[in-house]
Design a protein around this motif. Structure first.
Motif, PDB file in Angstrom:
ATOM      1  N   THR A 180       0.841  -1.194   0.000  1.00 57.79           N
ATOM      2  CA  THR A 180       0.000   0.000   0.000  1.00 57.79           C
ATOM      3  C   THR A 180       0.879   1.247   0.000  1.00 57.79           C
ATOM      4  O   THR A 180       1.839   1.346   0.772  1.00 57.79           O
ATOM      5  CB  THR A 180      -0.925   0.008   1.228  1.00 57.79           C
ATOM      6  OG1 THR A 180      -1.809  -1.113   1.156  1.00 57.79           O
ATOM      7  CG2 THR A 180      -1.759   1.284   1.287  1.00 57.79           C
ATOM      8  N   VAL A 222      -4.943  -6.165  -0.511  1.00 57.35           N
ATOM      9  CA  VAL A 222      -5.562  -5.234   0.440  1.00 57.35           C
ATOM     10  C   VAL A 222      -7.007  -4.938   0.044  1.00 57.35           C
ATOM     11  O   VAL A 222      -7.897  -4.870   0.896  1.00 57.35           O
ATOM     12  CB  VAL A 222      -4.727  -3.934   0.528  1.00 57.35           C
ATOM     13  CG1 VAL A 222      -5.500  -2.832   1.260  1.00 57.35           C
ATOM     14  CG2 VAL A 222      -3.406  -4.208   1.245  1.00 57.35           C
ATOM     15  N   TYR A 235     -13.077  -5.677   6.609  1.00 56.80           N
ATOM     16  CA  TYR A 235     -13.032  -4.399   7.328  1.00 56.80           C
ATOM     17  C   TYR A 235     -14.443  -3.818   7.501  1.00 56.80           C
ATOM     18  O   TYR A 235     -14.832  -3.417   8.594  1.00 56.80           O
ATOM     19  CB  TYR A 235     -12.141  -3.419   6.564  1.00 56.80           C
ATOM     20  CG  TYR A 235     -12.181  -2.003   7.087  1.00 56.80           C
ATOM     21  CD1 TYR A 235     -11.402  -1.621   8.175  1.00 56.80           C
ATOM     22  CD2 TYR A 235     -12.996  -1.034   6.496  1.00 56.80           C
ATOM     23  CE1 TYR A 235     -11.434  -0.323   8.664  1.00 56.80           C
ATOM     24  CE2 TYR A 235     -13.039   0.271   6.977  1.00 56.80           C
ATOM     25  CZ  TYR A 235     -12.257   0.616   8.057  1.00 56.80           C
ATOM     26  OH  TYR A 235     -12.288   1.895   8.540  1.00 56.80           O
ATOM     27  N   LEU A 295      -5.239  -1.390   8.747  1.00 60.18           N
ATOM     28  CA  LEU A 295      -4.216  -2.172   8.043  1.00 60.18           C
ATOM     29  C   LEU A 295      -2.916  -2.223   8.843  1.00 60.18           C
ATOM     30  O   LEU A 295      -2.297  -3.289   8.969  1.00 60.18           O
ATOM     31  CB  LEU A 295      -3.952  -1.570   6.658  1.00 60.18           C
ATOM     32  CG  LEU A 295      -5.063  -1.712   5.621  1.00 60.18           C
ATOM     33  CD1 LEU A 295      -4.722  -0.917   4.362  1.00 60.18           C
ATOM     34  CD2 LEU A 295      -5.309  -3.185   5.260  1.00 60.18           C
ATOM     35  N   GLU A 342       0.038  -4.950   8.259  1.00 61.55           N
ATOM     36  CA  GLU A 342       0.293  -4.638   6.849  1.00 61.55           C
ATOM     37  C   GLU A 342       1.293  -3.483   6.754  1.00 61.55           C
ATOM     38  O   GLU A 342       1.236  -2.534   7.536  1.00 61.55           O
ATOM     39  CB  GLU A 342      -1.006  -4.233   6.145  1.00 61.55           C
ATOM     40  CG  GLU A 342      -2.061  -5.320   6.076  1.00 61.55           C
ATOM     41  CD  GLU A 342      -1.773  -6.334   4.981  1.00 61.55           C
ATOM     42  OE1 GLU A 342      -0.998  -6.012   4.063  1.00 61.55           O
ATOM     43  OE2 GLU A 342      -2.343  -7.439   5.056  1.00 61.55           O
TER      44      GLU A 342
END
Length: 331
Positions: free
Chosen positions: A125, A177, A184, A200, A205
């Motif tokens: 990300t 993700v 989520y 995250l 993550e």
């Protein structure tokens, strides 16, 4: 990779200007906010979609056709119904399928090239971050703490920011993700992407940051809108207008077709005048005036006046005037 432009909000902080027009389509000089974004992401050549709502769908259809992009429409008509950014991302995945997504907030004006941004993408990300240089200002945004280009922590609109670096609404979320959005959302989590980023990080993550420093504007207030105009309005653009020999235009300005600048008026610098406006014996600077508005014997500074208004014998400073308003002081 797919590109998703998020334009599903109702921009309540800019009401009444945005009550009937989407924020992404507000003019900033000759172009709209969406034009600036589309020109930047268009260089990438990726499949692109604009995410909006049923209320503003008709406004975005011509732009989708102009740029040859898709339109994802959430079935909402009011602020309290909207899906929010994460909800709209989930809808996009449901309609378009899993992929890496470049997600760009539709009220974002930023200086960097998306190509440069994507060169920093390595499968983790990635978020674009900007130093607002002020802890009080940082409270309005998602605040990041970095170690190199690694995000150590993320706070969404914190009361006590740990830095002045903020997330700017440009992200790359990898396929893995995007696959987590359902999990989520099922836990009743907030629909701001900032809370998703916090979640995250809590899961372990990794998130990377891309820093840039030239300019960035979140068009969420009249001040930021006017500042964006000052930064991006480089050269004047004056269409077929009528202007008195006793009036003066101070560049840079945009004056649209059919406008009349009459009497002893001064227009500019940093002014947008919409179609068929009348400015008579008035001074207008650092302001945005929408179409079909009449201003007579007035001074307008750092103000935004919506369409079909009539302003007479007034001095307006730092004002936001809704459409069809008639305001005057006695002759």
């Amino acid at each position: 990779m797919k590109v998703l432009i998020m334009a599903g909000g109702y921009a309540t902080r800019l009401w009444p200007i945005t009550k009937d027009k989407p924020k992404a389509l507000l003019p900033v000089g000759e172009k709209t906010i969406l034009d600036y974004i589309m020109e930047k992401v268009g260089e990438l050549g990726f499949e692109t979609h604009i995410s909006t709502n049923r209320f503003f769908e008709a406004h975005f259809r011509p732009y989708a056709e102009k740029y040859g992009v898709g339109l994802i429409v959430e079935d909402t008509l009011h602020e309290e119904e909207k899906l929010g950014t994460v909800g709209a991302m989930k809808k996009a995945v449901n309609e378009l399928g899993l992929d890496d997504y470049l997600v760009v907030a539709g009220d974002n004006l930023f200086s960097f090239s998306p190509s440069d941004f994507l060169r920093a993408y390595d499968g983790r990300t990635l978020i674009a971050v900007y130093d607002v240089g002020d802890l009080e200002l940082a409270k309005r945004y998602g605040v990041v703490v970095l170690e190199g280009d690694k995000v150590l922590s993320f706070q969404e609109k914190p009361a006590q920011p740990q830095s002045t670096l903020i997330s700017t609404g440009v992200y790359v979320f990898p396929r893995g993700v995007m696959e987590l959005i359902g999990e989520y959302s099922s836990n009743g989590n907030g629909d701001s992407p900032g809370y998703f980023l916090q979640w995250l990080l809590e899961r372990g993550e990794e998130i990377k940051a891309y820093r840039f420093s030239d300019y960035w504007y979140d068009i969420g207030s009249a001040d930021s809108y006017l500042e964006a105009l000052k930064t991006l309005l480089g050269e004047s653009h004056i269409e077929e207008i009528q202007i008195s020999p006793y009036s003066k235009i101070i560049p840079p300005v945009v004056v649209k077709r059919g406008a009349k600048i009459l009497g002893r008026s001064i227009v500019g610098p940093f002014v947008y005048i919409g179609e068929d406006c009348v400015i008579e014996n008035s001074d207008v600077s650092d302001s945005i005036i929408f179409k079909d508005t009449i201003i007579r014997n007035s001074t307008i500074w750092r103000s935004i006046i919506d369409e079909k208004c009539e302003i007479r014998n007034l001095e307006l400073k730092k004002s936001l005037v809704g459409g069809h308003a008639k305001i005057q002081r006695g002759d």
